[in-house]
Motif scaffolding. Structure first.
Motif, short mmCIF file in Angstrom:
data_model
loop_
_atom_site.label_atom_id
_atom_site.label_comp_id
_atom_site.label_asym_id
_atom_site.label_seq_id
_atom_site.Cartn_x
_atom_site.Cartn_y
_atom_site.Cartn_z
N GLN A 297 0.58 -1.58 0.37
CA GLN A 297 -0.08 0.24 0.26
C GLN A 297 1.08 1.10 0.12
OE1 GLN A 297 -1.50 -1.52 3.92
NE2 GLN A 297 -3.64 -0.43 3.18
N CYS A 298 0.21 2.17 -0.48
CA CYS A 298 0.87 3.58 -0.53
C CYS A 298 -0.38 4.40 0.52
CB CYS A 298 1.01 4.39 -1.05
SG CYS A 298 1.12 6.45 -1.22
N GLY A 299 -1.70 4.48 0.76
CA GLY A 299 -2.69 5.38 1.56
C GLY A 299 -3.00 3.91 2.53
N ARG A 300 -3.01 4.56 3.31
CA ARG A 300 -3.40 3.60 4.31
C ARG A 300 -4.19 4.48 5.67
NH1 ARG A 300 1.26 1.09 5.35
NH2 ARG A 300 1.47 0.81 2.74
N ARG A 301 -5.28 3.39 6.15
CA ARG A 301 -5.47 4.00 7.58
C ARG A 301 -4.66 3.52 8.30
NH1 ARG A 301 -10.60 4.48 8.56
NH2 ARG A 301 -9.91 3.45 10.63
N GLY A 302 -5.03 4.83 9.19
CA GLY A 302 -4.36 4.66 11.09
C GLY A 302 -4.61 3.84 12.05
N ASP A 303 -4.62 2.49 11.43
CA ASP A 303 -5.49 1.34 11.78
C ASP A 303 -4.90 1.37 13.61
OD1 ASP A 303 -7.69 0.67 10.16
OD2 ASP A 303 -6.14 -0.75 9.34
N VAL A 304 -3.07 1.42 13.61
CA VAL A 304 -2.50 0.70 14.63
C VAL A 304 -3.14 1.63 15.45
CG1 VAL A 304 -0.83 3.15 13.85
CG2 VAL A 304 -0.50 1.07 15.78
N ILE A 305 -4.02 3.00 15.92
CA ILE A 305 -4.10 3.95 16.46
C ILE A 305 -5.69 2.68 17.50
CG2 ILE A 305 -5.63 5.70 17.08
CD1 ILE A 305 -4.67 6.96 14.13
N LYS A 306 -6.17 2.33 16.46
CA LYS A 306 -7.14 1.37 17.74
C LYS A 306 -6.57 1.00 18.47
CE LYS A 306 -8.80 0.48 13.55
NZ LYS A 306 -9.68 -0.27 11.97
N PHE A 307 -5.37 -0.39 18.54
CA PHE A 307 -4.61 -1.60 19.37
C PHE A 307 -3.55 -0.49 19.69
CE2 PHE A 307 -2.10 -5.31 18.77
CZ PHE A 307 -2.50 -5.87 19.33
N TRP A 308 -3.20 0.56 19.82
CA TRP A 308 -2.96 0.97 20.82
C TRP A 308 -3.71 1.85 22.12
CZ3 TRP A 308 -1.29 6.96 21.15
CH2 TRP A 308 -0.55 6.68 22.02
N LEU A 309 -4.98 2.77 21.34
CA LEU A 309 -5.92 3.54 22.57
C LEU A 309 -6.24 2.08 23.33
CD1 LEU A 309 -6.83 5.95 21.02
CD2 LEU A 309 -5.58 6.30 22.45
N TYR A 310 -6.47 1.24 22.40
CA TYR A 310 -6.87 -0.29 23.69
C TYR A 310 -6.20 -0.57 24.51
CZ TYR A 310 -8.82 -5.03 23.74
OH TYR A 310 -9.20 -6.12 24.44
N TRP A 311 -5.26 -0.95 23.50
CA TRP A 311 -3.56 -1.67 24.20
C TRP A 311 -3.35 -0.83 25.82
CZ3 TRP A 311 0.50 -4.74 22.01
CH2 TRP A 311 1.23 -5.37 23.45
N LYS A 312 -3.03 0.62 25.73
CA LYS A 312 -3.14 1.69 26.45
C LYS A 312 -3.99 1.65 27.27
CE LYS A 312 0.25 4.86 25.70
NZ LYS A 312 1.07 5.18 26.25
N ARG A 313 -5.36 1.23 27.38
CA ARG A 313 -6.50 1.58 28.63
C ARG A 313 -6.90 0.01 28.96
NH1 ARG A 313 -9.92 3.18 31.98
NH2 ARG A 313 -12.32 3.13 32.05
N GLN A 314 -6.76 -0.87 28.14
CA GLN A 314 -6.39 -2.32 28.95
C GLN A 314 -5.19 -2.46 29.77
OE1 GLN A 314 -9.84 -3.88 29.10
NE2 GLN A 314 -10.32 -2.36 27.73
N GLY A 315 -4.65 -3.04 29.22
CA GLY A 315 -2.58 -2.97 29.47
C GLY A 315 -3.58 -4.85 29.27
#
Length: 525
Positions: free
Chosen positions: A425-443
């Motif tokens: 890909q070139c253009g892509r969604r920032g899907d990593v945001i979902k995993f990062w914030l989820y991991w931040k919140r849940q641990g």
């Protein structure tokens, strides 16, 4: 933001080119052959001073005496999101929280077209009431994946933190293909890849990875990387240049995306050899060995696609034994752990033993972890191989080509973080945001609790089914979260006619060799 020069003179030493998109204005290209103007402005600390939106819907700003503007419809002012969110929120709450409603308000295609206005306005925008009506129709006639009786797919209703992250992702609307386009998302991606890769057993600093749009895409890209690494001439001259036909091996219960990947890459579906499975659905290493040994003189063993958590029975292939065969024959070992990979967050990860021996691993947090679709990863054991097998050296976009990580110069580090160089890909969604914030919140502890709760519920269901042997019989012993069973006549014991469409029609059906119907249930909460 799309910038265009509205007035004033161009910056000193800047080159300019016409921007084709929407036919608007001019855009600075570069201030030197090596450094883009935008990058130079950012490094020099220039401040973008916002102006006001004029009657044309142009929001103006000034940078170092140059006037810029972004074309934004007048209705899309900063307060619009808040107002619309306030109006839409009650509709979403009713959709998510009312479990008394069926999984889906089913209507056939003809009836659905009659019930919902699918037409698009050809001139003036619709009213806000019409917009909210369209949202209401979407929610009313869509499958409620968060419903307790939604058992049709390997995902469920999304986590609340993931939903907020999805909103943040849309507001940012950033494409993390290069460090300069999305600096923080690039660093977050590297952090997540490092953490997940370590949990799969890869030694620190030796592996790499990226986010991809789904598990099927991860399997496809893994096959592309393997082909380009093992057959470099195929990258430039195509598979027709190979003297022998590359053969891919996978289990007969593996995901269909393996066949599709072989088709897309020009190997052909006949190049995929499906290996028989044992009684519980895992690939038989002995059968794999025999299949490799009996290849024709015009064929060459190329890749084994093992599975850690098959779609139907949730089976885990013996990765240690399979890895031994791959090392002996110099085959690329890819592990599709999109489903079972969630076990790396628990103390029950023994089913993934040998994953550290794989050349590549696919993992989809949007499945068991409940993140919004899509959120998937591809990991590789060889640091740098994604870039070396996929890059096409697009210097106009990626300015750190050829630099080694970590490097002593800032451009080298940024070049390594140009994620677009490591995928198709070139253009892509920032899907990593979902995993990062989820991991931040849940641990890790919270993630572990979710996965182990799913396993516990599956154990309860399996125990219940085994206690009712006059009505049910197990297809095979449970591996993970999947519980597969036969319903013994009369089959209507599972279905209350009053339940309507929330009954067993929404259980995924898989045909066994004897053509008996297997009711397959996947428990996530």
């Amino acid at each position: 933001m799309f910038l265009r020069a509205i007035s004033s003179k161009p910056m000193r030493h800047a080159k300019w080119r016409t921007v084709e998109r929407t036919g608007l204005g001019w855009s600075p290209l570069t201030s030197s052959p090596q450094t883009p103007v935008g990058d130079s402005l950012w490094r020099a600390g220039f401040q973008l001073v916002p102006g006001v939106m004029d009657e044309r819907g142009v929001r103006e700003a000034h940078v170092n005496g140059v006037k810029f503007g972004s074309m934004t419809p007048p209705d899309e002012d900063p307060d619009t999101l808040a107002r619309l969110f306030e109006l839409v929120q009650p509709l979403v709450d009713r959709f998510q929280d009312n479990w008394e409603r069926p999984v889906v308000t089913y209507a056939d295609p003809v009836a659905l077209r009659s019930a919902v206005d699918l037409t698009l306005p050809d001139r003036r925008p619709t009213s806000r009431d019409s917009f909210l009506g369209a949202v209401s129709d979407l929610l009313q006639y869509s499958v409620r994946t968060g419903h307790p009786l939604f058992l049709n797919r390997l995902y469920t209703g999304s986590d609340a933190v993931g939903q907020i992250a999805e909103l943040v992702c849309a507001v940012l609307n950033a494409s993390p293909d290069s460090f300069t386009a999305a600096p923080l998302l690039s660093l977050i991606t590297e952090e997540i890849v490092n953490e997940v890769g370590t949990r799969f057993g890869y030694p620190g600093g030796t592996f790499d990875g990226t986010f991809v749009p789904g598990g099927s895409y991860a399997n496809l890209q893994a096959m592309v990387v393997a082909r380009n690494a093992l057959f470099p001439q195929a990258r430039t001259d195509g598979v027709a240049s190979l003297s022998r036909r590359p053969i891919v091996f996978t289990s007969e219960e593996a995901h269909f995306s393996i066949l599709r990947a072989a088709m897309v890459l020009g190997f052909g579906e006949c190049s995929v050899r499906k290996i028989p499975c044992g009684p519980r659905g895992a690939m038989c290493p002995e059968e794999l060995s025999r299949s490799i040994e009996k290849l024709g003189h015009d064929e060459i063993p190329f890749m084994v696609c093992a599975t850690a958590g098959t779609t139907v029975r949730g089976a885990f292939d013996d990765l240690i034994c399979i890895s031994t065969l791959c090392q002996r024959g110099r085959l690329w070992l890819h592990v599709d752990a999109c489903w079972g990979g969630a076990l790396v967050f628990t103390k029950q990860a023994d089913l993934l033993a040998g994953s550290e021996l794989a050349d590549s691993i696919a993992f989809s947090p949007h499945k068991v972890l409940g993140l919004p679709l899509q959120c998937s990863m591809l990991l590789t054991s060889k640091r740098g191989i994604l870039r070396s097998t996929l890059t096409t050296r697009a210097e106009y976009l990626y300015h750190g080509n050829g630099a080694k990580y970590p490097g002593q110069e800032i451009h080298g580090i940024e070049g390594w973080l140009d994620i677009g160089e490591k995928s198709l890909q070139c253009g892509r969604r920032g899907d990593v945001i979902k995993f990062w914030l989820y991991w931040k919140r849940q641990g890790v502890e919270g993630i572990c609790q979710r996965v182990e709760s799913c396993i516990s519920l599956s154990e309860e269901l399996e125990s219940l089914l085994r206690s009712q042997q006059e009505y049910f019989t197990m297809v095979s012993d449970r591996w993970f979260i999947n519980v597969c069973f036969w319903v013994l006549p009369p089959v209507d014991l599972l279905c209350d006619p009053a339940a309507g469409s929330s009954g067993p029609d929404h259980l995924a059906r898989s045909r066994l060799p004897c053509n008996s119907c297997c009711e397959y249930c996947r428990v996530t909460e």
